[in-house]
Structure formats: structure tokens, C-alpha cells
Design a protein around this motif. Structure first.
Motif, PDB file in Angstrom:
ATOM      1  N   ALA A 137      73.438  62.453  -1.958  1.00  0.00           N
ATOM      2  CA  ALA A 137      72.001  62.680  -1.861  1.00  0.00           C
ATOM      3  C   ALA A 137      71.399  61.743  -0.817  1.00  0.00           C
ATOM      4  O   ALA A 137      71.596  60.526  -0.889  1.00  0.00           O
ATOM      5  N   ALA A 138      70.684  62.320   0.119  1.00  0.00           N
ATOM      6  CA  ALA A 138      70.050  61.532   1.178  1.00  0.00           C
ATOM      7  C   ALA A 138      68.576  61.314   0.863  1.00  0.00           C
ATOM      8  O   ALA A 138      67.916  62.184   0.288  1.00  0.00           O
ATOM      9  N   SER A 139      68.094  60.163   1.232  1.00  0.00           N
ATOM     10  CA  SER A 139      66.668  59.852   1.082  1.00  0.00           C
ATOM     11  C   SER A 139      66.212  59.063   2.292  1.00  0.00           C
ATOM     12  O   SER A 139      67.016  58.505   3.033  1.00  0.00           O
ATOM     13  N   GLY A 140      64.921  59.035   2.488  1.00  0.00           N
ATOM     14  CA  GLY A 140      64.368  58.289   3.613  1.00  0.00           C
ATOM     15  C   GLY A 140      64.054  59.140   4.829  1.00  0.00           C
ATOM     16  O   GLY A 140      63.262  58.742   5.679  1.00  0.00           O
ATOM     17  N   ARG A 141      64.744  60.256   4.968  1.00  0.00           N
ATOM     18  CA  ARG A 141      64.437  61.241   5.998  1.00  0.00           C
ATOM     19  C   ARG A 141      65.119  62.553   5.642  1.00  0.00           C
ATOM     20  O   ARG A 141      66.021  62.572   4.808  1.00  0.00           O
ATOM     21  N   THR A 142      64.696  63.614   6.305  1.00  0.00           N
ATOM     22  CA  THR A 142      65.283  64.923   6.058  1.00  0.00           C
ATOM     23  C   THR A 142      66.382  65.188   7.074  1.00  0.00           C
ATOM     24  O   THR A 142      66.182  64.988   8.271  1.00  0.00           O
ATOM     25  N   PHE A 143      67.520  65.693   6.588  1.00  0.00           N
ATOM     26  CA  PHE A 143      68.660  65.940   7.473  1.00  0.00           C
ATOM     27  C   PHE A 143      68.956  67.429   7.626  1.00  0.00           C
ATOM     28  O   PHE A 143      70.092  67.812   7.901  1.00  0.00           O
ATOM     29  N   SER A 144      67.948  68.258   7.466  1.00  0.00           N
ATOM     30  CA  SER A 144      68.165  69.705   7.522  1.00  0.00           C
ATOM     31  C   SER A 144      68.573  70.190   8.908  1.00  0.00           C
ATOM     32  O   SER A 144      69.041  71.320   9.042  1.00  0.00           O
ATOM     33  N   THR A 145      68.405  69.394   9.937  1.00  0.00           N
ATOM     34  CA  THR A 145      68.817  69.784  11.292  1.00  0.00           C
ATOM     35  C   THR A 145      70.038  68.990  11.764  1.00  0.00           C
ATOM     36  O   THR A 145      70.367  69.007  12.945  1.00  0.00           O
ATOM     37  N   TYR A 146      70.717  68.323  10.838  1.00  0.00           N
ATOM     38  CA  TYR A 146      71.881  67.508  11.162  1.00  0.00           C
ATOM     39  C   TYR A 146      73.115  68.024  10.432  1.00  0.00           C
ATOM     40  O   TYR A 146      73.021  68.402   9.261  1.00  0.00           O
ATOM     41  N   PRO A 147      74.266  67.991  11.072  1.00  0.00           N
ATOM     42  CA  PRO A 147      75.491  68.294  10.328  1.00  0.00           C
ATOM     43  C   PRO A 147      75.793  67.134   9.375  1.00  0.00           C
ATOM     44  O   PRO A 147      75.409  65.980   9.638  1.00  0.00           O
ATOM     45  N   MET A 148      76.442  67.446   8.299  1.00  0.00           N
ATOM     46  CA  MET A 148      76.839  66.415   7.352  1.00  0.00           C
ATOM     47  C   MET A 148      78.301  66.626   6.986  1.00  0.00           C
ATOM     48  O   MET A 148      78.850  67.715   7.194  1.00  0.00           O
ATOM     49  N   GLY A 149      78.911  65.603   6.460  1.00  0.00           N
ATOM     50  CA  GLY A 149      80.317  65.768   6.130  1.00  0.00           C
ATOM     51  C   GLY A 149      80.858  64.646   5.278  1.00  0.00           C
ATOM     52  O   GLY A 149      80.107  63.769   4.824  1.00  0.00           O
ATOM     53  N   TRP A 150      82.159  64.711   5.083  1.00  0.00           N
ATOM     54  CA  TRP A 150      82.873  63.742   4.252  1.00  0.00           C
ATOM     55  C   TRP A 150      84.063  63.179   5.013  1.00  0.00           C
ATOM     56  O   TRP A 150      84.777  63.902   5.708  1.00  0.00           O
TER      57      TRP A 150
END
Length: 125
Positions: free
Chosen positions: A23-36
Motif C-alpha cells: 500500500a502506497a501513501s503520500g502520493r498517487t502512483f496511478s501513472t507509474y509502473p509498480m512491481g516486486w
């Protein structure tokens, strides 16, 4: 400030399943890729799975293809990793990461500016 908080790790027997959340907080990452990524004892950190901002492109390490599934919920600013058919060699600390804005699902460690603190996954044989 930006925080990525992983959860869902634990101890499981070989063949079992776990679902990791980040879970991310502090900003929105809807335009960023995410991963593991993951790091096993004595080894370098390695890429596991990545997903583009809209979820339309996924990428997996060969070692987890067919067993792990990455997904995301942009409304919750959260990325998930469903891990099935776990093997002892999957034992590692798992980290979520955010790639460069509008980037691909092939996350690179040196391009990921935001990281979680990691969650331990231990698979017993």
C-alpha cells in the motif's frame, strides 16, 4: 512523505500460497509502473514481477512465471503479488517498488526511486 508498506509475508509449506500487498501513501502512483523484487540470503536483489500503470502489461521473472500473479488497484494505490505453488527457493525478503512515470513493466532496480521496507517470505520443504 511517500511510504510503501508491504504485508502478507510469512511462513508457508512448499506448495502453499501467499498474497503480498503493498500500500502506497503520500502520493498517487496511478501513472507509474509498480512491481516486486526479492532478496534471498547471500544473494543480490532480483526482479520478480512488474505491472504498468493501467495494468495492461505484466512482466515476470522466468523463475516465477505460471506461479505468481501481479495485480494492482489504483483506487487503493496498492499492488499485489499472488504467489502459488511456492517452493523453498522462493524464500526471500520481498520488496515492492515504483518505477519511473509511464515506464514499462520491466522494472529496473536502478530506476526505482521508491521502495517498501520488505516482508519476509519463508517456504519450508
Amino acid at each position: 512523505q511517500v511510504q510503501l508498506v508491504e504485508s502478507g509475508g510469512g511462513l508457508v509449506q512448499a506448495g502453499g500460497s501467499l498474497r503480498l500487498s503493498c500500500a502506497a501513501s503520500g502520493r498517487t502512483f496511478s501513472t507509474y509502473p509498480m512491481g516486486w523484487f526479492r532478496q534471498a540470503p547471500g544473494k543480490e536483489r532480483e526482479f520478480v514481477a512488474g505491472i504498468t500503470s493501467g495494468g495492461g502489461s505484466l512482466h515476470y521473472a522466468d523463475s516465477v512465471k505460471g506461479r505468481f500473479t501481479i495485480s494492482r488497484d489504483n483506487a487503493k494505490n496498492t499492488v499485489y503479488l499472488q504467489m502459488n505453488s511456492l517452493k523453498p527457493e522462493d524464500t526471500a525478503v520481498y520488496y515492492c517498488a515504483v518505477g519511473p512515470r509511464y515506464g514499462s513493466s520491466r522494472l529496473r532496480e536502478d530506476e526505482s526511486d521508491y521502495w517498501g521496507q520488505g516482508t519476509q517470505v519463508t517456504v519450508s520443504s
